[in-house]
Design a protein around this motif. Structure first.
Motif, PDB file in Angstrom:
ATOM      1  N   LYS A  13      48.537  72.278  37.081  1.00  0.00           N
ATOM      2  CA  LYS A  13      47.869  73.397  37.462  1.00  0.00           C
ATOM      3  C   LYS A  13      47.453  74.470  36.108  1.00  0.00           C
ATOM      4  O   LYS A  13      46.099  74.695  36.296  1.00  0.00           O
ATOM      5  N   ARG A  47      59.301  88.349  36.879  1.00  0.00           N
ATOM      6  CA  ARG A  47      59.516  86.987  36.342  1.00  0.00           C
ATOM      7  C   ARG A  47      60.440  86.350  35.803  1.00  0.00           C
ATOM      8  O   ARG A  47      61.326  85.128  36.048  1.00  0.00           O
ATOM      9  N   ARG A  93      49.081  79.457  40.696  1.00  0.00           N
ATOM     10  CA  ARG A  93      50.177  79.971  41.894  1.00  0.00           C
ATOM     11  C   ARG A  93      49.628  81.471  42.538  1.00  0.00           C
ATOM     12  O   ARG A  93      49.705  82.198  41.756  1.00  0.00           O
ATOM     13  N   THR A  98      55.134  80.548  47.263  1.00  0.00           N
ATOM     14  CA  THR A  98      56.415  81.259  48.365  1.00  0.00           C
ATOM     15  C   THR A  98      56.677  80.441  49.476  1.00  0.00           C
ATOM     16  O   THR A  98      57.741  80.275  49.840  1.00  0.00           O
ATOM     17  N   GLN A 102      60.204  79.106  48.295  1.00  0.00           N
ATOM     18  CA  GLN A 102      61.153  79.962  48.986  1.00  0.00           C
ATOM     19  C   GLN A 102      61.262  79.723  50.523  1.00  0.00           C
ATOM     20  O   GLN A 102      62.323  79.622  51.112  1.00  0.00           O
ATOM     21  N   GLU A 153      62.515  73.454  38.567  1.00  0.00           N
ATOM     22  CA  GLU A 153      62.165  71.947  38.088  1.00  0.00           C
ATOM     23  C   GLU A 153      63.664  71.349  38.140  1.00  0.00           C
ATOM     24  O   GLU A 153      63.857  70.211  38.407  1.00  0.00           O
TER      25      GLU A 153
HETATM   26  P1  TYD Z   1      55.139  78.050  36.900  1.00  0.00           P
HETATM   27  O1  TYD Z   1      55.169  78.710  35.545  1.00  0.00           O
HETATM   28  O2  TYD Z   1      53.836  77.865  37.464  1.00  0.00           O
HETATM   29  O3  TYD Z   1      55.784  76.477  36.988  1.00  0.00           O
HETATM   30  P2  TYD Z   1      55.215  75.195  36.651  1.00  0.00           P
HETATM   31  O4  TYD Z   1      54.535  75.355  35.395  1.00  0.00           O
HETATM   32  O5  TYD Z   1      56.524  74.201  36.103  1.00  0.00           O
HETATM   33  O6  TYD Z   1      54.605  74.890  37.622  1.00  0.00           O
HETATM   34  O7  TYD Z   1      56.080  78.860  37.896  1.00  0.00           O
HETATM   35  C1  TYD Z   1      57.528  78.967  37.959  1.00  0.00           C
HETATM   36  C2  TYD Z   1      58.338  78.525  39.013  1.00  0.00           C
HETATM   37  O8  TYD Z   1      58.382  79.587  39.950  1.00  0.00           O
HETATM   38  C3  TYD Z   1      57.859  76.990  39.621  1.00  0.00           C
HETATM   39  O9  TYD Z   1      59.081  76.321  39.438  1.00  0.00           O
HETATM   40  C4  TYD Z   1      57.773  77.522  41.146  1.00  0.00           C
HETATM   41  C5  TYD Z   1      58.508  78.928  41.084  1.00  0.00           C
HETATM   42  N1  TYD Z   1      57.695  79.882  42.206  1.00  0.00           N
HETATM   43  C6  TYD Z   1      58.445  80.037  43.464  1.00  0.00           C
HETATM   44  O10 TYD Z   1      59.512  79.647  43.600  1.00  0.00           O
HETATM   45  N2  TYD Z   1      58.060  80.976  44.105  1.00  0.00           N
HETATM   46  C7  TYD Z   1      56.718  81.644  43.955  1.00  0.00           C
HETATM   47  O11 TYD Z   1      56.343  82.326  44.759  1.00  0.00           O
HETATM   48  C8  TYD Z   1      55.827  81.258  42.638  1.00  0.00           C
HETATM   49  C9  TYD Z   1      54.635  81.936  42.395  1.00  0.00           C
HETATM   50  C10 TYD Z   1      56.516  80.548  41.980  1.00  0.00           C
END
Ligand code: TYD
Ligand code: ADP
Length: 216
Positions: A13, A47, A93, A98, A102, A153
């Motif tokens: 992404k 975050r 994202r 979510t 979630q 992860e």
């Molecule tokens: P991200 O930095 O996009 O991780 P990656 O590059 O590994 O895809 O997102 C951080 C983490 O947050 C990712 O594991 C997914 C999680 N996340 C949620 O659980 N709920 C949410 O609403 C969002 C936006 C992210």
């Protein structure tokens, strides 16, 4: 136009969001690149609260509230004003994450996720690119990054498989918004595919007149 990127961890992404922002700027679009959770000062602070530290720190419900609070701040402070100025917003994202993370990962919270979204967020991107890859590949890529934000992860392959299936089901639920992209190809090939689709969608979006005002 509001464009989001979705997919499991390590699907590509961020790489593709960056490439699309660069290409659209070359096309002359005024692009704002952002990400979730985060994207505004307050949301970036949230975050850190949700992605670092002990995974058991928050209950599933509290975690859902934190992600939603971050999104609300991001919308108010960054996304809505940028769209109002006519900028193109590209977000790594958004609410689909979510719905999946979630909604699926710590019990079935999807009903609460949807209710909270409707009450507190109330908008979807105009276009979502879902980058679809095999979870084994995604996990290998994500682990290669060595960051401090390993929280989701670390849930492992079974959960990522459920996420992949869930994301694909979501694409079926929102066929006009979500486009599924084969993420197992070379990055340049994926970027070209996404750019062609985005150009088409932007041309359509920009030629559609705003809805007529209803006389009061
Ligand atoms: P991200 O930095 O996009 O991780 P990656 O590059 O590994 O895809 O997102 C951080 C983490 O947050 C990712 O594991 C997914 C999680 N996340 C949620 O659980 N709920 C949410 O609403 C969002 C936006 C992210
Ligand atoms: P995400 O944001 O979905 O977690 P990233 O864009 O950060 O994914 O990519 C995860 C890792 O995989 C990075 O190291 C990136 O360089 C690499 N990567 C991204 N896209 C591809 C691809 N199409 N083929 C091989 N490696 C890729």
């Amino acid at each position: 136009m509001f464009i989001s990127f979705e997919g499991i961890d390590g699907s590509g992404k961020s790489t593709q969001a960056r490439a699309l922002a660069h290409a659209l700027r070359e096309d002359g679009h005024d692009v704002v690149s952002t990400r979730e959770p985060g994207g505004s000062d307050g949301a970036e602070e949230i975050r850190a609260l949700v992605l670092q530290g002990d995974p058991e720190r928050w209950s599933a419900e509290t975690e859902l509230l934190l992600f939603t609070a971050a999104r609300r701040d991001h919308l108010e402070r960054l996304i809505t004003p940028a769209l109002a100025r006519g900028q193109t917003v590209i977000c790594d994202r958004f609410a689909d994450s979510t719905r999946m993370y979630q909604g699926l990962s710590r019990g079935d919270l999807r009903t609460k996720v949807d209710a909270l979204h409707e009450m507190m967020i109330g908008r979807e991107p105009d276009l979502t690119f879902l980058i679809d890859i095999d979870p084994g590949l995604g996990l290998a890529r994500a682990k290669g990054r060595n960051g401090t934000e390993e929280r989701f992860e670390d849930f492992g392959i079974t959960l990522q498989q459920a996420m992949r299936a869930g994301f694909l089901a979501l694409a079926g639920d929102f066929p006009h918004r979500i486009q599924v992209i084969d993420g197992a190809r070379a990055p340049e090939q994926i970027a070209a595919d996404i750019l062609a689709r985005a150009r088409l969608a932007l041309a359509r979006h920009n030629s559609t007149p705003p809805p007529a005002e209803v006389p009061t």
